[in-house]
Design a protein around this motif. Structure first.
Motif, PDB file in Angstrom:
ATOM      1  N   THR A  77      41.298  50.019  48.149  1.00  0.00           N
ATOM      2  CA  THR A  77      40.883  50.541  49.472  1.00  0.00           C
ATOM      3  C   THR A  77      40.654  52.227  49.205  1.00  0.00           C
ATOM      4  OG1 THR A  77      42.854  49.324  50.588  1.00  0.00           O
ATOM      5  CG2 THR A  77      42.133  51.291  51.486  1.00  0.00           C
ATOM      6  N   ASN A  78      41.107  52.931  48.378  1.00  0.00           N
ATOM      7  CA  ASN A  78      40.852  54.247  48.292  1.00  0.00           C
ATOM      8  C   ASN A  78      39.192  54.424  47.745  1.00  0.00           C
ATOM      9  OD1 ASN A  78      42.941  55.734  49.312  1.00  0.00           O
ATOM     10  ND2 ASN A  78      43.916  55.800  47.432  1.00  0.00           N
ATOM     11  N   THR A  96      42.730  42.415  52.520  1.00  0.00           N
ATOM     12  CA  THR A  96      43.583  43.559  52.519  1.00  0.00           C
ATOM     13  C   THR A  96      43.167  44.883  52.420  1.00  0.00           C
ATOM     14  OG1 THR A  96      44.923  42.133  51.107  1.00  0.00           O
ATOM     15  CG2 THR A  96      45.596  44.442  50.886  1.00  0.00           C
ATOM     16  N   VAL A  97      41.990  44.988  51.915  1.00  0.00           N
ATOM     17  CA  VAL A  97      41.273  46.379  51.789  1.00  0.00           C
ATOM     18  C   VAL A  97      40.409  46.575  52.987  1.00  0.00           C
ATOM     19  CG1 VAL A  97      39.402  47.413  50.586  1.00  0.00           C
ATOM     20  CG2 VAL A  97      41.041  46.226  49.072  1.00  0.00           C
ATOM     21  N   GLN A 116      41.170  45.783  55.949  1.00  0.00           N
ATOM     22  CA  GLN A 116      42.153  45.940  56.960  1.00  0.00           C
ATOM     23  C   GLN A 116      42.671  47.729  57.075  1.00  0.00           C
ATOM     24  OE1 GLN A 116      45.209  42.905  56.895  1.00  0.00           O
ATOM     25  NE2 GLN A 116      44.030  41.703  58.427  1.00  0.00           N
ATOM     26  N   GLU A 117      43.054  47.923  55.672  1.00  0.00           N
ATOM     27  CA  GLU A 117      43.382  49.511  55.500  1.00  0.00           C
ATOM     28  C   GLU A 117      42.364  50.257  55.732  1.00  0.00           C
ATOM     29  OE1 GLU A 117      46.457  50.611  52.330  1.00  0.00           O
ATOM     30  OE2 GLU A 117      45.211  49.190  51.479  1.00  0.00           O
ATOM     31  N   ASN A 152      41.870  50.781  59.448  1.00  0.00           N
ATOM     32  CA  ASN A 152      42.991  51.732  60.081  1.00  0.00           C
ATOM     33  C   ASN A 152      42.646  52.966  59.748  1.00  0.00           C
ATOM     34  OD1 ASN A 152      44.363  49.515  61.118  1.00  0.00           O
ATOM     35  ND2 ASN A 152      45.573  49.184  59.519  1.00  0.00           N
ATOM     36  N   ARG A 153      42.113  53.444  58.634  1.00  0.00           N
ATOM     37  CA  ARG A 153      42.120  54.876  58.145  1.00  0.00           C
ATOM     38  C   ARG A 153      40.692  55.308  58.560  1.00  0.00           C
ATOM     39  NH1 ARG A 153      44.280  54.303  52.089  1.00  0.00           N
ATOM     40  NH2 ARG A 153      43.352  56.522  52.095  1.00  0.00           N
ATOM     41  N   TYR A 176      34.421  51.948  57.885  1.00  0.00           N
ATOM     42  CA  TYR A 176      34.948  50.597  58.234  1.00  0.00           C
ATOM     43  C   TYR A 176      33.277  49.813  58.695  1.00  0.00           C
ATOM     44  CZ  TYR A 176      36.507  46.052  60.511  1.00  0.00           C
ATOM     45  OH  TYR A 176      36.372  44.875  60.922  1.00  0.00           O
ATOM     46  N   SER A 179      54.489  49.203  51.446  1.00  0.00           N
ATOM     47  CA  SER A 179      53.335  48.650  51.829  1.00  0.00           C
ATOM     48  C   SER A 179      52.167  48.900  51.057  1.00  0.00           C
ATOM     49  CB  SER A 179      53.032  48.901  53.404  1.00  0.00           C
ATOM     50  OG  SER A 179      54.112  48.704  54.147  1.00  0.00           O
ATOM     51  N   ASN A 180      52.088  50.134  50.585  1.00  0.00           N
ATOM     52  CA  ASN A 180      50.988  50.628  49.545  1.00  0.00           C
ATOM     53  C   ASN A 180      50.937  49.734  48.244  1.00  0.00           C
ATOM     54  OD1 ASN A 180      48.629  52.275  49.368  1.00  0.00           O
ATOM     55  ND2 ASN A 180      49.907  53.270  47.693  1.00  0.00           N
ATOM     56  N   ASN A 184      50.287  46.020  48.808  1.00  0.00           N
ATOM     57  CA  ASN A 184      48.908  45.881  48.915  1.00  0.00           C
ATOM     58  C   ASN A 184      48.136  46.078  47.735  1.00  0.00           C
ATOM     59  OD1 ASN A 184      49.049  45.261  51.918  1.00  0.00           O
ATOM     60  ND2 ASN A 184      48.471  47.611  52.426  1.00  0.00           N
TER      61      ASN A 184
END
Length: 959
Positions: A72-73, A95-96, A98-99, A102-103, A108, A143-144, A147
């Motif tokens: 994700t990062n 998973t990635v 969705q994160e 949200n961020r 996105y 949660s992190n 994931n």
């Protein structure tokens, strides 16, 4: 396969509720690899297929074929790298995704665009619903961490799955992560893992890609070392507590274009008188960037300051030394009138960064073979950005895009990375691209998804189209527009009825017939919000098939329209109003000049001319009524360029001439907008989309009242009517241009008109038009607000059905917010385009001598208006490294005495105009005072009308 999780929840009433969450797992989700024998061709998946034999860029670390799987990062921070055409065959886990959603909504969208691009081969794998890759969160696991573990499980599954394909050359999935802990665990589990920097540096044929790496640490944080220059930002939790308790104030940070050591923060939802807080000095600005949402702490009253009237530009000479700025900060604190002091504060934290990619140029380091350089943005409100690049020699003189990565406490400037090259500075296409990017104007070609919702050609009107329509093709309808107009929104007719009254119709293109709610075409039109008109280019809100063809009310073709028809008497009093969807056939497409010629010609008495004369007669009565009610007639110098047919450079520049027919069309458009506004509000009092123009605060008129008084004219500002009447009386026989200057100055005092949802506001009044209610109905080809108004009106008269978002006032309020932003940026982009073409015009003219009038007086300068060109510029009386003349500024008169010569607001002067191209990024038109001559000064300072291509108007409150 089904998994479920059960937990107990207590309701507000105190009851205990059992909640069961079900999660479905499947085994028919494809891996995404093309021609995979193990996955059914009908298996589900999203995005273009991964290549069966990935032939990406050669990597010294991974010489074999491979797919990439970022966490994700990495996706959030290194999106510019991933968008490069070199990077292909990437697996994006659910998973990635969705994160990321949200961020960061912008990132996105960029990821979704890459997944949709078949050339990129990005594949979205739904690992959270795959039977073999879904995992439960373990007890005590964050949660992190859960994931991160899900990502590692998915990589292992992929590698085992791809082994079973038994290809000649085994394909490997490589995990890319900048998280040190995740990398260590992945390596411990036998997963091939690299940081983004390691992988990008291994691409032997693409060393330039390294420049696009975001400058952040392994954990995605800003790198800090060395001397601390700025205070620490408070954590978000403390900021939220402080805002709630009133210790801190939340607002939007607006950097000054004139002074890099000053900014204002517009406080959200605060009392009107304390809306604006001044921030002065680097440490108090504390690394905030223009348009960030910040938390501010108010200083004690004895530390309050006045807005600075000093112009300070950052020369970038002292990169990491804040102390050298103290001398400049002391200039700001020079003695000021205590009545001028304003609430002053300091930035204590950042609530939301609003960074975007910035256009500008590289300021190459003087150190030989240096890799660290400063980037100077085109927008003066953005600080310089430090980047690392090996391409400094090739990027010099180019317009480039740079993104900010972070701003450590030890750095005078933020750190960033190179994104892409746009082209040579000064090149017309490059500069147009820059101004569109800098003003956030969406201008990419319409996607296939959008174009797929256009009607199929050849198009014709069907029986179904006629179901709720009136056939008005027999009426003598005509359109009147500027020359060269192809997107004709409106047409008019006027005829005498048998009862002696007049029937007047305004017919507007029925764009909402072609753009249906919720599809890709509708969403793209809503995002763009408005058509943007540049000097040589039009950025359409809707595709050209609609804007210039099917929706354009061209002559002698049948077109669908939405008609507003009044029965009036000869005094222009409305007796009846009817709204109907219709079919029309325009009998003539005229320019303003052609329509005026028909009205004035005694030899013409055809139906079109008779209709125009009737319209013109009524329009004059309507205009008089409006002005009698207090509507303002303001002035704003607009210019028209005459282009060379081959080079397309401007060869002549003159102010636009307005004819009676301009006013005629305007009156009926205003009347239609007011009639429709009342109708939709009567039907939908909670969710009508309306437009209001707030009355300016009394202090806004100070400069106007003082300027008029200096010419022995009284301007009353108690109400719009009082203002309008005093402007009408403001005349001086010896000074015929005075009235125009006063109206131009009045325009600068106005607030911005805005769209709003009727259910969210109480004040609907339109100050400038002196109307209790108003909306936009008459230009749906170029304004999305009008499309929504058409839909509301269609539902109100039973011609169309409603849909959920149309009656959701919160969604409508969000839409209005975007429309207001898009309209504002379109205005700024248009002005920047005029400024750039004005520079091109003066480029070959040498020194031009022209008459001018003083519009504003500053402490060290005068702002002048040149009527012939509609051009504004600033003449400064101070020059860097030169002795300054004696200056005496009087804010009450207002006037500026330079040596022994006093210059008053509205004085007529002569100036020399010349283009200064010494700074290729910020080319400017320089003006020098010629008459009156200033005694005691050998050479006057040249000064700038900052008509750079990235510029915005000085006043935010322009109507």
């Amino acid at each position: 396969m089904l998994t479920s999780r059960t937990f107990l929840k207590r309701t507000r009433a105190g009851a205990v509720l059992k909640v069961v969450r079900e999660h479905y797992l499947r085994d028919d989700i494809a891996c995404g690899a093309a021609d995979c024998p193990l996955c059914d061709a009908t298996a589900t998946g999203t995005g273009a297929r991964l290549e069966a034999r990935p032939a990406g860029a050669a990597s010294s670390l991974c010489p074999g074929p491979h797919y990439l799987l970022p966490d994700t990062n990495l996706l959030l921070h290194q999106i510019d790298i991933l968008e490069d055409p070199v990077i292909k065959n990437v697996i994006v886990l659910q998973t990635v995704l969705q994160e990321v959603r949200n961020r960061s909504a912008p990132v996105y969208k960029r990821v979704r665009d890459m997944i949709a691009n078949p050339e990129k081969h990005f594949y979205s794998f739904t690992n959270e619903h795959h039977r073999e890759t879904y995992i439960e969160q373990e007890q005590g696991e964050t949660s992190n961490d859960r994931n991160d573990r899900a990502i590692r499980v998915a990589v292992k599954w992929y590698n085992e799955h791809l082994k079973k394909m038994k290809n000649e050359e085994e394909i490997q999935v490589i995990l890319l992560t900048n998280d040190r802990n995740n990398k260590e665990k992945a390596l411990g589990e036998g997963i091939t893992t690299y940081t983004c920097e390691e992988y990008i540096k291994s691409l032997v044929a693409h060393p330039d890609l390294v420049d696009r790496l975001a400058c952040i640490s392994d954990e995605g944080k800003e790198i800090e070392s060395g001397k601390i220059l700025f205070p620490e930002h408070l954590p978000l939790s403390k900021l939220q507590q402080g805002i709630k308790s009133g210790i801190y104030l939340q607002g939007t940070y607006r950097a000054s274009r004139e002074n890099y050591l000053e900014a204002t923060v517009w406080v959200h939802g605060d009392a009107e008188e304390n809306r604006e807080i001044i921030i002065q000095g680097l440490k108090h600005l504390n690394r905030a960037v223009h348009e960030d949402i910040v938390a501010v702490e108010l200083l004690s009253k004895d530390e309050w300051v006045a807005p600075s009237s000093v112009v300070l530009q950052d020369d970038g000479q002292h990169e990491d030394d804040v102390e050298n700025e103290e001398e400049k900060e002391n200039i700001l604190k020079a003695s000021v009138n205590k009545n001028m002091l304003r609430p002053t504060g300091k930035v204590v934290g950042i609530i939301k960064r609003n960074w975007r990619p910035f256009c500008g140029m590289l300021s190459k380091s003087q150190i030989k073979e240096a890799r660290r350089h400063l980037f100077t943005p085109a927008d003066r409100r953005i600080p310089r950005i430090r980047i690392e690049t090996r391409q400094a020699d090739t990027l010099e003189g180019q317009r480039i895009i740079v993104a900010i990565d972070g701003w450590p406490r030890n750095s005078r400037y933020p750190n960033g990375h190179f994104v892409k090259k746009l082209g040579n500075a000064g090149d017309k296409e490059t500069e147009t691209e820059v101004l569109l990017l800098e003003h956030d104007v969406p201008h990419q070609p319409f996607s296939q998804a959008v174009l797929s919702f256009l009607p199929k050609m050849p198009w014709s009107i069907t029986e179904k189209d006629m179901k709720y329509r009136e056939d008005l093709r027999q009426l003598c309808v005509c359109s009147v527009d500027p020359p060269g107009c192809t997107d004709i929104d409106d047409a008019l007719h006027c005829r005498e009825l048998e009862n002696g009254n007049l029937e007047v119709g305004v017919h507007i293109a029925d764009v909402s017939h072609f753009i249906r709610p919720g599809n890709a075409l509708d969403e793209e039109s809503a995002r763009r919000g408005t058509t943007v008109y540049l000097c040589e280019k039009r950025i359409d809100m809707v595709p050209e098939l609609l804007s210039s063809n099917l929706c354009s009310l061209r002559s002698n073709v049948d077109r669908l329209a939405f008609s507003c028809i009044w029965e009036m008497n000869h005094k222009a009093e409305i007796l009846k109003t009817k709204f109907t969807k219709s079919v029309i056939n325009s009998k003539a497409s005229l320019t303003y000049a052609e329509a005026q010629m028909r009205i004035d010609s005694a030899a013409l008495n055809d139906d079109v001319t008779t209709s125009l004369r009737g319209l013109n007669k009524l329009a004059k009565i309507l205009k008089k009524k409006r002005i009698d009610n207090g509507a303002l007639t303001l002035a704003s110098p607009e210019v028209r360029f005459h282009m060379d047919s081959e080079t397309h450079d401007p060869i002549d520049l003159q102010t636009k001439e307005l004819k009676e027919t301009n006013s005629m069309v305007e009156e009926f458009m205003l009347l239609a907008n007011i009639s429709v506004a009342q109708k939709i509000y009567d039907e939908f009092s909670e969710f009508a989309l309306l437009r209001k123009h707030p009355a300016p605060p009394p202090s806004s008129y100070d400069i106007l009242v003082k300027a008029a008084r200096s010419k022995n004219v009284e301007i009353k500002t108690d109400s719009a009517k009082a203002l309008a009447e005093s402007l009408d009386k403001a005349e001086a026989p010896a000074f015929p241009y005075l009235n125009t200057l006063l109206r131009i100055l009045t325009t600068r005092c106005m607030m911005q008109a805005v769209y709003f949802c009727s259910g969210m506001e109480n004040d609907f009044h339109h100050y400038g038009l002196a109307s209790p209610i108003y909306t936009h109905f008459t230009s749906p080809i170029r304004r999305y607000a009008d499309i929504i108004v058409h839909r509301l009106l269609a539902v109100a008269i039973g011609a169309d059905s409603t849909y959920p978002d149309l009656t959701d006032k919160h969604k409508l309020a969000e839409l209005c917010k975007n429309l207001n932003y898009r309209h504002k940026m379109a205005q700024y982009a248009q002005r920047a385009s005029v400024a750039f073409h004005t520079q091109l015009f003066f480029k070959t003219k040498g020194v031009v001598n022209e008459d001018a009038y003083i519009l504003f007086v500053r402490k060290n300068a005068i702002v002048v208006l040149i009527p012939r060109y509609g051009l504004e510029g600033t003449v400064f009386f101070e020059e860097k490294d030169k002795p300054s003349p004696k200056l005496d500024y009087n804010s009450e008169v207002p006037s500026l005495t330079v040596e022994d010569t006093t210059l008053h607001i509205f004085d007529k002067v002569k100036v020399n105009i010349v283009l200064d191209a010494s700074n290729i990024q910020h080319q400017k038109i320089c003006m020098t005072l010629v008459e009156p001559k200033i005694l005691g000064k050998d050479a006057l300072a040249e000064a700038t009308a900052e008509t750079t291509i990235s510029s915005e108007p000085e006043k935010k409150k322009k109507k």
